[in-house]
Every structure is written in structure tokens, then in C-alpha cells.
Write a protein that holds these residues in place. Sequence first.
Motif, PDB file in Angstrom:
ATOM      1  N   PHE A 120     -77.843  17.561 -54.592  1.00 40.99           N
ATOM      2  CA  PHE A 120     -76.755  17.573 -55.570  1.00 40.99           C
ATOM      3  C   PHE A 120     -75.483  17.013 -54.944  1.00 40.99           C
ATOM      4  CE2 PHE A 120     -72.884  19.848 -56.743  1.00 40.99           C
ATOM      5  CZ  PHE A 120     -72.770  19.542 -58.082  1.00 40.99           C
ATOM      6  N   HIS A 121     -75.157  17.470 -53.745  1.00 44.55           N
ATOM      7  CA  HIS A 121     -73.937  17.010 -53.084  1.00 44.55           C
ATOM      8  C   HIS A 121     -74.043  15.549 -52.658  1.00 44.55           C
ATOM      9  CE1 HIS A 121     -72.058  20.992 -53.000  1.00 44.55           C
ATOM     10  NE2 HIS A 121     -73.267  21.462 -52.781  1.00 44.55           N
ATOM     11  N   ASP A 122     -75.252  15.064 -52.469  1.00 48.52           N
ATOM     12  CA  ASP A 122     -75.422  13.635 -52.189  1.00 48.52           C
ATOM     13  C   ASP A 122     -74.985  12.791 -53.382  1.00 48.52           C
ATOM     14  OD1 ASP A 122     -76.450  14.195 -49.712  1.00 48.52           O
ATOM     15  OD2 ASP A 122     -78.554  14.031 -50.334  1.00 48.52           O
ATOM     16  N   ARG A 123     -75.181  13.329 -54.597  1.00 47.83           N
ATOM     17  CA  ARG A 123     -74.907  12.556 -55.807  1.00 47.83           C
ATOM     18  C   ARG A 123     -73.474  12.697 -56.310  1.00 47.83           C
ATOM     19  NH1 ARG A 123     -77.026  14.625 -59.859  1.00 47.83           N
ATOM     20  NH2 ARG A 123     -78.074  16.466 -59.020  1.00 47.83           N
ATOM     21  N   TRP A 124     -72.820  13.796 -55.997  1.00 47.17           N
ATOM     22  CA  TRP A 124     -71.510  14.084 -56.591  1.00 47.17           C
ATOM     23  C   TRP A 124     -70.388  13.777 -55.620  1.00 47.17           C
ATOM     24  CZ3 TRP A 124     -69.814  16.543 -61.242  1.00 47.17           C
ATOM     25  CH2 TRP A 124     -70.822  16.720 -62.196  1.00 47.17           C
ATOM     26  N   GLN A 125     -69.349  13.157 -56.134  1.00 42.33           N
ATOM     27  CA  GLN A 125     -68.158  12.903 -55.336  1.00 42.33           C
ATOM     28  C   GLN A 125     -67.404  14.214 -55.106  1.00 42.33           C
ATOM     29  OE1 GLN A 125     -65.972  10.105 -57.680  1.00 42.33           O
ATOM     30  NE2 GLN A 125     -67.202   8.351 -57.052  1.00 42.33           N
ATOM     31  N   SER A 126     -66.914  14.390 -53.886  1.00 39.65           N
ATOM     32  CA  SER A 126     -66.193  15.630 -53.574  1.00 39.65           C
ATOM     33  C   SER A 126     -64.916  15.748 -54.394  1.00 39.65           C
ATOM     34  CB  SER A 126     -65.861  15.669 -52.076  1.00 39.65           C
ATOM     35  OG  SER A 126     -65.133  14.507 -51.694  1.00 39.65           O
ATOM     36  N   GLY A 127     -64.261  14.614 -54.682  1.00 40.19           N
ATOM     37  CA  GLY A 127     -63.041  14.665 -55.490  1.00 40.19           C
ATOM     38  C   GLY A 127     -63.311  15.157 -56.900  1.00 40.19           C
ATOM     39  N   GLN A 128     -64.456  14.786 -57.478  1.00 40.40           N
ATOM     40  CA  GLN A 128     -64.817  15.274 -58.812  1.00 40.40           C
ATOM     41  C   GLN A 128     -65.002  16.787 -58.795  1.00 40.40           C
ATOM     42  OE1 GLN A 128     -64.974  13.901 -61.706  1.00 40.40           O
ATOM     43  NE2 GLN A 128     -64.792  11.734 -61.231  1.00 40.40           N
ATOM     44  N   LEU A 129     -65.636  17.300 -57.762  1.00 39.52           N
ATOM     45  CA  LEU A 129     -65.829  18.749 -57.662  1.00 39.52           C
ATOM     46  C   LEU A 129     -64.500  19.457 -57.421  1.00 39.52           C
ATOM     47  CD1 LEU A 129     -69.066  18.791 -55.470  1.00 39.52           C
ATOM     48  CD2 LEU A 129     -68.887  19.052 -57.949  1.00 39.52           C
ATOM     49  N   LEU A 130     -63.647  18.847 -56.598  1.00 37.24           N
ATOM     50  CA  LEU A 130     -62.349  19.451 -56.309  1.00 37.24           C
ATOM     51  C   LEU A 130     -61.479  19.512 -57.561  1.00 37.24           C
ATOM     52  CD1 LEU A 130     -60.429  20.567 -54.141  1.00 37.24           C
ATOM     53  CD2 LEU A 130     -59.659  18.224 -53.748  1.00 37.24           C
ATOM     54  N   SER A 131     -61.478  18.455 -58.364  1.00 33.49           N
ATOM     55  CA  SER A 131     -60.644  18.455 -59.579  1.00 33.49           C
ATOM     56  C   SER A 131     -61.146  19.497 -60.569  1.00 33.49           C
ATOM     57  CB  SER A 131     -60.633  17.064 -60.223  1.00 33.49           C
ATOM     58  OG  SER A 131     -61.898  16.727 -60.750  1.00 33.49           O
ATOM     59  N   ARG A 132     -62.449  19.709 -60.625  1.00 35.27           N
ATOM     60  CA  ARG A 132     -62.988  20.758 -61.504  1.00 35.27           C
ATOM     61  C   ARG A 132     -62.593  22.140 -60.990  1.00 35.27           C
ATOM     62  NH1 ARG A 132     -66.053  16.378 -62.289  1.00 35.27           N
ATOM     63  NH2 ARG A 132     -67.412  16.208 -64.121  1.00 35.27           N
ATOM     64  N   MET A 133     -62.708  22.322 -59.684  1.00 35.67           N
ATOM     65  CA  MET A 133     -62.400  23.619 -59.083  1.00 35.67           C
ATOM     66  C   MET A 133     -60.931  23.999 -59.282  1.00 35.67           C
ATOM     67  SD  MET A 133     -63.027  26.290 -57.088  1.00 35.67           S
ATOM     68  CE  MET A 133     -64.512  26.064 -56.105  1.00 35.67           C
ATOM     69  N   MET A 134     -60.026  23.043 -59.150  1.00 34.08           N
ATOM     70  CA  MET A 134     -58.604  23.352 -59.186  1.00 34.08           C
ATOM     71  C   MET A 134     -57.985  23.081 -60.558  1.00 34.08           C
ATOM     72  SD  MET A 134     -58.523  24.517 -56.208  1.00 34.08           S
ATOM     73  CE  MET A 134     -56.798  24.965 -56.241  1.00 34.08           C
ATOM     74  N   GLN A 135     -57.998  21.845 -61.020  1.00 32.47           N
ATOM     75  CA  GLN A 135     -57.284  21.474 -62.238  1.00 32.47           C
ATOM     76  C   GLN A 135     -57.930  22.064 -63.487  1.00 32.47           C
ATOM     77  OE1 GLN A 135     -57.149  17.192 -62.158  1.00 32.47           O
ATOM     78  NE2 GLN A 135     -55.741  17.116 -60.442  1.00 32.47           N
ATOM     79  N   ASP A 136     -59.244  21.890 -63.634  1.00 34.72           N
ATOM     80  CA  ASP A 136     -59.889  22.324 -64.875  1.00 34.72           C
ATOM     81  C   ASP A 136     -59.849  23.837 -65.040  1.00 34.72           C
ATOM     82  OD1 ASP A 136     -60.408  19.711 -65.378  1.00 34.72           O
ATOM     83  OD2 ASP A 136     -62.523  19.755 -64.854  1.00 34.72           O
ATOM     84  N   ILE A 137     -60.099  24.571 -63.967  1.00 35.49           N
ATOM     85  CA  ILE A 137     -60.085  26.035 -64.075  1.00 35.49           C
ATOM     86  C   ILE A 137     -58.671  26.542 -64.327  1.00 35.49           C
ATOM     87  CG2 ILE A 137     -60.493  28.173 -62.794  1.00 35.49           C
ATOM     88  CD1 ILE A 137     -62.900  26.860 -61.522  1.00 35.49           C
ATOM     89  N   SER A 138     -57.673  25.927 -63.710  1.00 36.82           N
ATOM     90  CA  SER A 138     -56.284  26.318 -63.989  1.00 36.82           C
ATOM     91  C   SER A 138     -55.920  26.041 -65.444  1.00 36.82           C
ATOM     92  CB  SER A 138     -55.332  25.565 -63.053  1.00 36.82           C
ATOM     93  OG  SER A 138     -55.517  25.971 -61.718  1.00 36.82           O
ATOM     94  N   MET A 139     -56.403  24.925 -65.968  1.00 34.49           N
ATOM     95  CA  MET A 139     -56.139  24.605 -67.378  1.00 34.49           C
ATOM     96  C   MET A 139     -56.742  25.664 -68.299  1.00 34.49           C
ATOM     97  SD  MET A 139     -57.198  21.232 -69.533  1.00 34.49           S
ATOM     98  CE  MET A 139     -56.067  20.199 -68.612  1.00 34.49           C
ATOM     99  N   LEU A 140     -57.949  26.117 -67.978  1.00 39.26           N
ATOM    100  CA  LEU A 140     -58.595  27.134 -68.815  1.00 39.26           C
ATOM    101  C   LEU A 140     -57.825  28.450 -68.769  1.00 39.26           C
ATOM    102  CD1 LEU A 140     -62.350  26.414 -68.074  1.00 39.26           C
ATOM    103  CD2 LEU A 140     -61.095  25.971 -70.184  1.00 39.26           C
ATOM    104  N   ARG A 141     -57.263  28.784 -67.604  1.00 42.31           N
ATOM    105  CA  ARG A 141     -56.449  29.994 -67.524  1.00 42.31           C
ATOM    106  C   ARG A 141     -55.228  29.885 -68.432  1.00 42.31           C
ATOM    107  NH1 ARG A 141     -51.424  29.830 -65.212  1.00 42.31           N
ATOM    108  NH2 ARG A 141     -52.293  28.807 -63.379  1.00 42.31           N
ATOM    109  N   ARG A 142     -54.554  28.736 -68.414  1.00 39.23           N
ATOM    110  CA  ARG A 142     -53.376  28.555 -69.273  1.00 39.23           C
ATOM    111  C   ARG A 142     -53.767  28.569 -70.740  1.00 39.23           C
ATOM    112  NH1 ARG A 142     -52.510  24.550 -65.381  1.00 39.23           N
ATOM    113  NH2 ARG A 142     -53.024  22.900 -66.887  1.00 39.23           N
ATOM    114  N   TRP A 143     -54.916  28.013 -71.061  1.00 35.60           N
ATOM    115  CA  TRP A 143     -55.355  27.987 -72.455  1.00 35.60           C
ATOM    116  C   TRP A 143     -55.671  29.392 -72.960  1.00 35.60           C
ATOM    117  CZ3 TRP A 143     -60.337  28.890 -74.667  1.00 35.60           C
ATOM    118  CH2 TRP A 143     -60.394  28.588 -76.023  1.00 35.60           C
ATOM    119  N   LEU A 144     -56.353  30.199 -72.143  1.00 38.73           N
ATOM    120  CA  LEU A 144     -56.670  31.567 -72.554  1.00 38.73           C
ATOM    121  C   LEU A 144     -55.406  32.389 -72.742  1.00 38.73           C
ATOM    122  CD1 LEU A 144     -59.759  32.416 -70.313  1.00 38.73           C
ATOM    123  CD2 LEU A 144     -59.731  32.263 -72.809  1.00 38.73           C
TER     124      LEU A 144
END
Length: 607
Positions: A120-144
Motif C-alpha cells: 500500500f505504501h509503495d503505491r501511495w504518495q506520503s504527501g497525499q497521506l499527510l494531507s488526509r491526516m492533517m487537513q482533511d481531519i481538521s476540516m471534519l472537526r470544524r464541520w462537525l
Amino acid sequence: MTSTAENPRSDLSTFRALARLYPFARPVVGRLSLGLVSALLASLAALAIPLVLEQIVAGPIATGDPGQITWGAVAILVLGLIEAALVWARRWFVLSPATKVEYDLRTSFYARLQRLPVSFHDRWQSGQLLSRMMQDISMLRRWLAFGLVLLIVNLLTILIGMALLFSWHWALGLTFLICCAPLWYSGYRFEKTYGALTRQSQDQAGDLATSVEESVHGIRVLKAFGRGAHALRKFTRQAETLRETEIDKARSVGWIWFWLVLLPGVAFALCLGVGIVLVQLGQLGIPALVAFFAMATVLRWPMESIGFLFSFLLDARTATDRLFEVFDEENTIVDPENPVTIAYPRGALVFEDVHFRYPDAAASERDLVDGVDLVLRPGETMALVGLTGCGKTTLTTLPTRLYDVTAGRVTLDGVDIRDLTLDELRTHIGMAFEDATLFSQTVRENVLLGREELEAGSAEADEVLREALAVAQAAFVYDLPDGVETVIGEEGMSLSGGQRQRLALARAVAARPAVLVLDDPLSALDVDTEALVEDALREVMASTTALIVAHRPSTVTLADRVALMEAGRVTAVGTHAELLATSDHYRYVISSLEGEQARMREREVNL
């Protein structure tokens, strides 16, 4: 690597996509509901003000009684204070639960990343995972905490307010409704456009994060080759693409805001004209007309906010899609349903007709590991040699199940390694890689990474650390500013390649596994240090089964036997002397290794 084109928006409806967050939100639904109720009561208090105002105009103002006017003003003040208190209560109720959901999402996401296989990690860019971990989850907190509550409350406020508008006169209510109806069509168009742009923007942000990470990690290479300007041009192109997408998003939001501001204003003007006519015809009183416009004013903010809240909703939906792309990834390397336990491992490692190929490999390509049969007896050291690309490193990833075999099996003490839990398997088998990876922790924490059962600072932990560093000839750590408590920089880049390899080797030795798999762990060492490490390793490997990928003839001398690999297969097994006498290919491989070692010695002398 996963790119934006490979991650289309999910086919689920927005409601069903966001509903996937419910398991994380379930523990805090009660407080979120209280926040929702508080916000709704605040809106009802605001809606009550026009009703009080109607009574004031009809009564005290019409009669000119100043005492009653005062009480009316007090009533409006009280309603305003109640609204403010309820708004405060809404924020108090929702902020803590939203951060709890954010915490649970982030820890679950990180745990998922740890459990997913290396493929899985061979296929996925680390930056894509990092943006999901930080930006997307923070956005969901603000939305809730903000978007979800206000969207529901404002929609209910609009519905209740519209009903009250109709209660004063159906013609006024209908005029206001007809003028605002195009907003729903604009909202539909907005969702189509903005949803796609949001996904595109968030994926591009992930790509940009990957570029930053690669540039930071590879800064020495970029500087050494003078390619900083090239990296900047690439980054600038990506940043410009993201900027254009953000501008398109802004245009889309601007368009919906245009209608949200224009249509209520048009509605006000038309309703004023209709209201004046109705007053002249005697079908509507002035108090009702005043209250109507006061109510319309109260409704203006909820109506104008719908565009922003709707775009926020789509942002949250996209963030949810991106998170669950990772959560939904199939984990093919898992613990067995009925695991077996090896209480006292002896270290007998056996490869039985082992095959391996990557899932995306073409059918015409041969297996990287193509039918390997190899037996390592307990306490035996086996050297694995072969030309580059023969499959040596791939074979070493199979005993710890970094990848699973595609056919055949690997056994430890007669037990298929797939019948052991991953935690137990990786306790019995330790690895040291050629590309040594260290963490931004102390030397002690890096070396004792595989010995979590040792109490920090205990005499036993200190002894294990001292012995492992001695075997790896890593006494240089005692000269660091804080000795073994020195925090190593990111990925250990402040250390030399040889120092990183020695610490990685010490980490593998400290784990004291029954089987030690070493993928050319001495490649960055000078010849003299390598000789010292090899002497120390002989003592360690006297009681440990070891499989060593050898790229130097000196490493081969560590082994009791040698396995020769060709094109993914083990074609010969024997002692070094036996293979020299019987195998032309082995002699060719050893001569190649000797030539490389001679060139290395020459470079060291020149330096």
C-alpha cells in the motif's frame, strides 16, 4: 504512486458518504445534539423578536403609551440576551465533542496506516497521506462543530420563518418564496461544480505536500547537483495548478453568493410593493407589514449563509471520501483467525517452493522469486549472493511478511509464518535494511525500538543497549552532545551513512530475535570498521539463525553456507569453498564482488 486521477469522487450520496463518520461521532452524539438544540432555540428567540415588534407597533406605538413601549423594549432586550446565551451554549456543547471525534479519527487513521501492508505504501504518495491526516481531519472537526449544526439550524429557521411570512399574508409569503426559488437551482448547479473542484483541490494539495517532503528529504542531492532551481520550477507549476483550482472554487462560491445576496434584495423590493398595495386595499395592517420585514431581515443571514454552509458540506464530504479511501483499502497481510504460538523458537527457517510477484506485474513477466527452496538450520548463518536484480532483497522481505508469498510457504520451526500473529512473528524474526531508517528520537529509543518490554532506564535496558552498540561498533554515540540521550535529527540525516547503518544494525541485534535477516547492512562501512563489526557479529550469530544478503566477499566469510540466486531461483547451496569449486556462476559473482571491494579500498586510500 496514487495520483489525483486515480481517486475519483465516491458514488455515494453526500448524506450516505458523511454518514460513514457516525461510528466515530456516536460517543458524542448527545452533546452535539444539545448544541443543535441550543442553536435552534437561539434562532427561535431571534424569530420571536418580529412577533414582539408587531405587538409593540399594534399596541403601545399606536396608542402612544410610553410605559408599554418600555416593556416592549425590555422584552426585545431579553430575547436578544437569551439568543446570545444560547449561542454561547451551542459553542460550549459542540467544541469538545468535535475535538474528540478529530482525535479518534486521527489515531484510527494512523493505526490504519501502520497496519496496511508495505505494498500500500509503495503505491501511495506520503504527501497525499499527510494531507488526509492533517487537513482533511481538521476540516471534519470544524464541520462537525460549526458547519453541520448551523446548516441544520439555518434550514429549519428558514422553513419556520417562511411559514410565519405566509401567516401574515399568503401573497407576501408567495412573493418572497418565488423570488428565492432560483436559489435551489443555483445550489444544485453549485454542488455539481464545487464538489469536483474541491476534490481536485485537496488532491493537488496532497501532491504539493509530497513535493515539499521530497525536496526537504532530498535537499542534499538537490544542492549537490545544483538542481534547486529545477525543483523550484516543478513546485511552482504544481502550486500554480492548485492556485488555478482555488480560483475556480472562488468563482463558484462567488457565483452562488451573487444569487444569495441578489435574490433576497429583489424579494425585499417586490414584497414592499406588494405590502403597500395590500395595506391600501385594507388586507394587511401596518403592524403586520413591519413585522413581515423584520422577519425577512432575520431570515436574510440564514439564507445568505446557506451558500457558505453548503460549500462547507461539500468540502467535508470530499474530506470524508479521501479518508475512507484509506480506511477501505484491503489489508491482505493480517493475523490468522486461529493463531499458533511458538513458545521457544529454535530458529529453523525454511522456504518451500516460494514464489512472489507484485499484483500489478504483467502476466508475461516472470516471478521475482520463482520457486525458491532453501533450508536454514537453527543457529546457522546463510549468505545470499547473486547479481543485481536476481531477487535477493525481495526474498528477505518475505520471512517477516512485509510482503506475502504468492505461492509456496515460509515456515519457522515447522509453522507456516502466516499462522503466527504479526506481532509474534516480528518478535522472532528481526531485520536490518541496507537503507537504514532512523526516527527523530534519542539514540536509546532508536536502538531499543524492538524491546518495548524493557523498562526505560533499567539496568537490563542499559545492558542490552551497551551490548548492541558494541556489536555494531557504534561507540561514536557516546561522543554525541548528550550521548545515548541525543535526539537524532529527522531520518538520522545528521549522521553519516555508516553511522546510520551501525545504529540500524544495533537495533536489529538488540531485538534478540531467533532469526536475523540482514539486507547488506554493512554496505556503507569502511573496510576496517566492517571487519570489526563482522568479528562481533560472529559471536551474536553463533546462537542465532541468520540470513545475510552479501555484496562483499568479506561478508560471505561470516556464513556457514552460501545460497546462490539466479533469476529469482536458488541454483546452488554449499560452503564458500564448495561453490567456488563447482559453480562457474558463483565464481563470476564473487569476482564481481571482489572487484567492487577493491575499488572501494582504492577510494578509501585516495581519500
